[in-house]
Design a protein around this motif. Structure first.
Motif, short mmCIF file in Angstrom:
data_model
loop_
_atom_site.label_atom_id
_atom_site.label_comp_id
_atom_site.label_asym_id
_atom_site.label_seq_id
_atom_site.Cartn_x
_atom_site.Cartn_y
_atom_site.Cartn_z
N ALA A 10 -5.41 -7.34 -0.27
CA ALA A 10 -5.38 -6.43 -1.43
C ALA A 10 -4.54 -7.11 -2.50
CB ALA A 10 -4.77 -5.09 -1.04
N TYR A 13 -0.20 -3.92 -6.90
CA TYR A 13 0.15 -3.43 -8.24
C TYR A 13 1.39 -4.18 -8.69
CZ TYR A 13 -3.03 0.51 -7.64
OH TYR A 13 -4.13 1.29 -7.46
N HIS A 19 7.63 -5.16 -1.13
CA HIS A 19 8.38 -4.62 0.01
C HIS A 19 7.71 -5.00 1.32
CE1 HIS A 19 5.51 -1.42 0.70
NE2 HIS A 19 5.72 -0.86 -0.48
N GLY A 21 5.66 -3.55 3.34
CA GLY A 21 4.22 -3.32 3.48
C GLY A 21 3.40 -4.45 2.85
N GLU A 25 1.00 -7.35 5.07
CA GLU A 25 -0.43 -7.62 4.84
C GLU A 25 -0.68 -9.09 4.51
OE1 GLU A 25 -2.82 -6.40 1.04
OE2 GLU A 25 -3.00 -4.84 2.56
N ASP A 50 -2.80 -6.97 -9.26
CA ASP A 50 -3.62 -5.98 -9.94
C ASP A 50 -2.80 -5.52 -11.16
OD1 ASP A 50 -5.23 -3.84 -10.58
OD2 ASP A 50 -5.10 -2.87 -8.62
N ALA A 232 -10.26 -4.10 -10.39
CA ALA A 232 -9.48 -4.75 -9.33
C ALA A 232 -10.35 -5.26 -8.19
CB ALA A 232 -8.43 -3.78 -8.80
N TYR A 236 -12.15 -10.24 -5.88
CA TYR A 236 -12.58 -11.05 -4.74
C TYR A 236 -13.77 -11.93 -5.10
CZ TYR A 236 -10.01 -7.25 -2.37
OH TYR A 236 -9.07 -6.33 -1.97
N ASP A 259 -4.82 3.08 3.28
CA ASP A 259 -4.94 4.01 2.15
C ASP A 259 -6.06 3.64 1.18
OD1 ASP A 259 -3.31 1.72 1.68
OD2 ASP A 259 -2.63 2.57 -0.21
N ILE A 260 -6.57 2.42 1.28
CA ILE A 260 -7.56 2.01 0.28
C ILE A 260 -8.91 1.66 0.93
CG2 ILE A 260 -5.90 1.38 -1.50
CD1 ILE A 260 -6.04 -1.49 -0.66
N HIS A 264 -12.78 0.10 -0.59
CA HIS A 264 -13.35 -1.16 -0.07
C HIS A 264 -14.60 -0.97 0.76
CE1 HIS A 264 -9.45 -2.71 -1.34
NE2 HIS A 264 -9.99 -3.91 -1.31
N HIS A 286 -5.33 -2.52 8.18
CA HIS A 286 -4.06 -2.40 8.90
C HIS A 286 -3.41 -1.07 8.60
CE1 HIS A 286 -1.58 -2.97 5.29
NE2 HIS A 286 -2.38 -3.95 4.94
N GLY A 287 -2.44 -0.71 9.46
CA GLY A 287 -1.72 0.55 9.28
C GLY A 287 -0.52 0.39 8.36
N TRP A 288 0.25 1.43 8.28
CA TRP A 288 1.42 1.45 7.40
C TRP A 288 2.71 1.42 8.19
CZ3 TRP A 288 2.24 3.86 2.09
CH2 TRP A 288 1.29 3.35 1.21
N1 MSP Z 1 -3.68 -2.53 -6.33
C1 MSP Z 1 -4.18 -1.79 -5.22
C2 MSP Z 1 -5.11 -2.63 -4.37
C3 MSP Z 1 -6.28 -3.21 -5.10
S1 MSP Z 1 -7.25 -4.21 -4.04
C4 MSP Z 1 -8.61 -4.57 -4.95
C5 MSP Z 1 -3.02 -1.32 -4.35
N2 MSP Z 1 -1.83 -1.95 -4.53
S2 MSP Z 1 -0.49 -1.59 -3.72
O1 MSP Z 1 0.50 -2.50 -4.24
O2 MSP Z 1 -0.22 -0.19 -3.81
O3 MSP Z 1 -0.75 -1.89 -2.21
C6 MSP Z 1 -1.13 -3.19 -1.81
C7 MSP Z 1 -1.34 -3.23 -0.30
O4 MSP Z 1 -0.10 -2.99 0.36
C8 MSP Z 1 -2.34 -2.17 0.18
O5 MSP Z 1 -3.26 -2.73 1.10
C9 MSP Z 1 -1.44 -1.16 0.88
O6 MSP Z 1 -2.08 -0.51 1.95
C10 MSP Z 1 -0.32 -2.05 1.39
N3 MSP Z 1 0.88 -1.29 1.65
C11 MSP Z 1 1.64 -0.60 0.74
N4 MSP Z 1 2.65 0.03 1.43
C12 MSP Z 1 2.55 -0.22 2.76
C13 MSP Z 1 3.32 0.07 3.91
N5 MSP Z 1 4.39 0.87 3.88
N6 MSP Z 1 2.94 -0.50 5.08
C14 MSP Z 1 1.89 -1.38 5.17
N7 MSP Z 1 1.15 -1.66 4.10
C15 MSP Z 1 1.39 -1.02 2.92
O7 MSP Z 1 -3.22 -0.43 -3.54
#
Ligand code: MSP
Length: 504
Positions: A10, A13, A19, A21, A25, A50, A232, A236, A259-260, A264, A286-288
């Motif tokens: 992903a 943002y 962080h 998460g 990934e 993004d 966004a 890819y 969450d997304i 996708h 994947h999970g969080w």
């Molecule tokens: N910009 C969008 C994605 C666009 S893809 C075409 C977005 N950005 S994000 O910054 O909010 O999240 C990016 C990735 O980090 C996502 O896959 C999201 O699931 C992951 N995570 C954000 N917080 C997380 C956790 N606490 N744990 C694991 N992954 C997490 O969504």
């Protein structure tokens, strides 16, 4: 031209700092990319940012900066973060790059020409925070909207819509016929359940410039910019086709968080079909992570700062913990105690101790010279290598680590069973000691090869300590017997220094 194995993450943002998460990934994708290279495949690994949308525009303006200047500043931090994680990405996409914007506009023109886009007046409830229109279904039983949507205002405006409505049937069939398209299986079942039990509404893909101008202008109507997700997701493909010298599309794996999934697994395939492009082979969800059983949140201070952990414990300890602790799929829970326990037991006392004592004994008893080949641990090493190869082909990273640690534990037990320090005292046991030492140092070498995608810094150190040149980056080199008799190893040194708690 050979199609490369193309893996993406992903795109994050750009508001805020990376962080746990985000790091998790990117490490998943990096380990899969390195594994595929180690398996002999040509790989292209993409990650990035993004950068468009209302949130960025608001934060930038609040700081008195242009959105572009704001993004440029933060992009430096995010790219430094990718380096800190030692990601082997081949490109870094930013959705403000001209190559991306042009591709999005070309895609929009194409779907417009194909009759998949139309304009209509829309009135509804709009959440600026989530940049989305809400429907009656989003109201809570008491008629209000959840505070997580932020301020919700009633809006009436003309917008462009992308036809999703007619697309449900083929997508359901596609997902049913391609079981590996969405993984793990329970995520696939969720998407199927969603598609079978809901009617897809057409997707609003424009925002009037009067309300939001930090976006890609619609090529057929400059009074609008493109909805962030329609911009966004396209990264890819826009990046793949920017590398005309390579054959990348379709992507082999999109690694994303739970969450997304809808974006996708539902919107993106429908967008690709409308643009006449093949669908990605897999969406790997994947999970969080939580920390101490609670949601990670900057406002409550419940955070894990990956950079601080890496600075204190080393990058490989961080990479190891997140992949060993959590399989790709379920949610995980970070605890500092759990992190330290794995560091101590599996890295310091497990792998680190094995390598250190094996190499030190070879130094002490044989002057660092590898004895004649022996095969006592060959079957164990071959089993671990075969399992690891099969598991890496399936992106089963946690299971691969479990299998590899089966070999670490076996070899540590072998030291206890054979007691080389006792053998060394008895000249009649010289041959036996030769055999034991060969098995141990050769196992260390095999472990370096198997672990290289996960712990690249550590495995490079193991190779150096073994006196080997080159990198342990080909799984084929895990075959038993790579160390030649007569080879002299280098200097052993601790791989994972002990971090004893300060005495009270
Ligand atoms: N910009 C969008 C994605 C666009 S893809 C075409 C977005 N950005 S994000 O910054 O909010 O999240 C990016 C990735 O980090 C996502 O896959 C999201 O699931 C992951 N995570 C954000 N917080 C997380 C956790 N606490 N744990 C694991 N992954 C997490 O969504």
């Amino acid at each position: 031209m050979n199609k490369r194995f193309y893996i993406t993450t992903a795109i994050d943002y750009v508001n805020g700092q990376p962080h746990l998460g985000h790091a998790y990934e990117k490490i998943i994708a990096d380990v899969i990319a390195r594994s595929r290279r180690s398996l002999g495949e040509e790989v292209f690994f993409l990650t990035g940012l993004d950068e468009h949308g209302q949130k960025v525009q608001q934060v930038a303006l609040a700081q008195g900066k242009s959105p572009q200047a704001y993004c440029d500043e933060l992009a430096v931090d995010w790219q430094a973060f990718a380096k800190k994680l030692e990601l082997t990405n081949d490109d870094f996409v930013r959705t403000t790059q001209p190559r991306h914007k042009e591709f999005v506009q070309a895609g929009l023109s194409r779907v417009m020409a194909a009759g998949k886009v139309y304009k209509k007046t829309y009135s509804g409830y709009y959440s600026a925070r989530e940049e989305t229109f809400l429907t009656e279904k989003d109201r809570r039983p008491d008629g209000t909207f959840d505070p997580s949507w932020g301020e919700v205002t009633e809006l009436q405006e003309e917008n462009y819509f992308f036809k999703l409505g007619e697309q449900q049937a083929w997508l359901i069939e596609y997902i049913e016929q391609n079981p590996s398209f969405i993984q793990p299986d329970y995520r696939r079942n969720e998407v199927l359940g969603f598609l079978k039990n809901n009617t897809l509404e057409d997707l609003c893909i424009s925002r009037p410039v009067a309300r939001l101008n930090w976006g890609i202008p619609l090529p057929f109507d400059p009074a609008y910019v493109t909805y962030v997700w329609f911009d966004a997701l396209v990264n890819y493909a826009s990046t793949a086709f920017a590398h005309q010298e390579l054959e990348l599309w379709p992507a082999d794996i999109h690694v994303i968080g739970k969450d997304i999934v809808k974006f996708h697994a539902v919107y993106w395939p429908i967008m690709l079909k409308a643009m006449d492009l093949p669908l990605p082979k897999q969406i790997l969800v994947h999970g969080w992570w939580q920390k101490d059983g609670a949601r990670i949140s900057k406002s409550t201070g419940n955070v894990v700062d990956p950079i601080a952990v890496i600075n204190e414990w080393g990058l490989d300890a961080f990479r190891f913990y997140v992949l060993r602790e959590l399989d790709i799929g379920p949610d995980g829970n970070w605890t500092d105690a759990g992190f330290k326990a794995r560091y101590q037991a599996e890295l310091a006392n497990g792998l680190g101790n094995l390598v250190n004592r094996s190499l030190s004994m070879l130094k002490r008893y044989r002057n660092g010279v590898v004895p004649v080949k022996s095969t006592e641990l060959a079957a164990d090493a071959t089993k671990a290598a075969d399992e690891t190869r099969a598991l890496l082909q399936q992106s089963q990273l946690q299971a691969a680590l479990q299998s590899i640690w089966g070999l670490v534990n076996r070899a540590n037990k072998y030291v206890d069973e054979t007691a080389p320090f006792k053998l060394a005292k008895d000249p009649a046991q010289a041959q036996r000691l030769d055999g034991v030492l060969y098995n141990l140092v050769e196992t260390c070498r095999v472990l370096a090869v198997l672990l290289n995608p996960f712990l690249p810094g550590t495995t490079a150190k193991i190779y150096t300590q073994l006196g080997l040149s080159g990198a342990p980056d080909k799984l084929a080199d895990a075959a038993w017997g790579g160390l030649a008799a007569g080879h002299t190893i280098g200097e052993p040194a601790a791989l994972f220094p002990r971090k004893d708690e300060p005495k009270k």
